[in-house]
Design an enzyme around this catalytic site. Structure first.
Site: not given
Length: 381
Positions: A136, A139, A141, A176-177, A186, A191, A296, A320-321, A347
């Protein structure tokens, strides 16, 4: 391990070369376009400078909760130490007892939310438990270089690695992996997680006004792809390797069997509902490492929303969303004004009500008739 893993290994060099080329190109563009206000953070520190930084080691907690942290940084940059252990384990993801193998950071889906401030250094000790079967990595971001750290953190079972990177970008970000040749497997096995890099002087409304929160909750949305047998029933496997080939086939349909918050159907409902009070301001951090989502709050709103999660951009108001692209984390700030149960959903209502992407806020306080009042109870015509 099975034919599926061997096939994945054959993709290793191609996958690595594609990602490495993309990373190199991105670094050139980034260096040319770094915003002026970030130049102080981008100033290179010497090893001696970093050695003099105060070290802090927050205690990570399981989502939806978040470790103690300052909203406004006191003092200068710090070196923030985190430790996470990777566990491969079988989990149950719905009330019917459906099982899947999950790959986890610290044993939870999603992994813990980490919080630092812009200009801090993140130092992660990543441990791959010796009971695991697979290699494993991680990463971020939010980091810069080496595939987000993925190229420097490949650990086999029974190994650990330490990665340090500088938090130069404000906002909430996915981690994440991303092992060569096996990235989607993964990520969709759970993960992933998020990190929040706060501005040193705290959140702002886009016009310089300070924003604060009384509570912060972390919602990690997860799409699972559980293989079915010839009768349509979900299959079970004795080991991770045995499941791989069938899971990849299920993933390639692009049709998840479950879309859930925090690892399983009902993880944030009923006795697990998120709690608040009338008048409290809550920051909701929401990530989806693989698919788009549309959070939402039924009965409420996003007072201030960073849909793509980046605090240097002004927040949108009164939503709203909001739309969070796959591979991204967003943040929404809301002050609860009425008591009761609020449903918090994706939503895409099919995914919310049929596949599981729903949670609840349970809010205590006094009802405000001015905001809403039932004038006539249901009665005969």
């Amino acid at each position: 391990m099975g034919q599926g893993l061997k096939m994945g290994e054959e993709l290793k060099l191609t996958r690595r070369s594609i990602l490495a080329g993309a990373a190199a190109t991105g670094a050139i563009v980034q260096a040319a376009s770094a915003p002026a206000q970030a130049q102080a953070v981008m100033t290179k520190a010497t090893a001696a400078d970093i050695a003099r930084l105060p070290r802090v080691k927050p205690k990570l907690v399981d989502p939806p909760f978040v470790h103690a942290h300052e909203q406004i940084a006191t003092g200068g940059p710090k070196l923030v130490e985190f430790e996470m252990t990777i566990h491969e384990k079988k989990i149950v993801i719905d009330d019917a007892g459906t099982e899947t193998f999950a790959f986890t950071f610290n044993g939870t889906v999603p992994g813990p939310l980490m919080v630092v401030h812009e200009g801090d250094y993140v130092e992660l000790t990543l441990i791959n438990a010796e009971t695991n079967e697979l290699m494993h990595n991680i990463d971020f971001h939010s980091s810069t270089g080496a595939l987000g750290g993925g190229g420097l953190t490949e650990v086999n079972p029974g190994e650990k690695v330490v990665l340090r990177w500088k938090a130069t970008r404000q906002g909430v970000f996915v981690y994440h992996c991303a092992p060569p040749g096996m990235v989607p497997w993964h990520v969709t096995a759970g993960m992933n997680g998020a990190i929040m890099v706060l501005p040193r002087d705290g959140l702002k409304d886009g016009q310089g006004k300070a924003l604060r929160y009384d509570k912060v909750y972390y919602v990690g949305e997860q799409d699972f792809y559980v293989p079915r047998d010839e009768n349509g029933k979900f299959k079970r496997y004795a080991s991770v390797g045995e499941s791989h080939e069938d899971v990849v086939k299920a993933m390639r349909t692009l049709t998840p069997t479950h879309v859930v918050f925090n690892g399983k159907v009902g993880a944030l409902t009923g006795k697990n509902a998120l709690t608040s009070k009338v008048g409290e301001t809550v920051l909701i951090v929401h990530s989806q490492a693989n698919r788009d989502t549309r959070p939402h709050l039924i009965g409420g709103h996003g007072d201030y929303v960073w849909a793509t999660g980046k605090f240097r951009n002004p927040p949108e108001r009164d939503l709203e969303t909001w739309f969070i692209p796959g591979g991204c984390a967003g943040a929404a700030l809301y002050t609860f004004l009425q008591p009761g149960i609020y449903a918090y959903v994706n939503h895409n209502l099919i995914e919310a009500f049929e596949l599981g992407a729903a949670g609840h806020f349970k809010v205590e306080g006094e009802w405000n008739d001015d905001l809403m009042k039932q004038i006539l109870a249901p009665a005969g015509i």
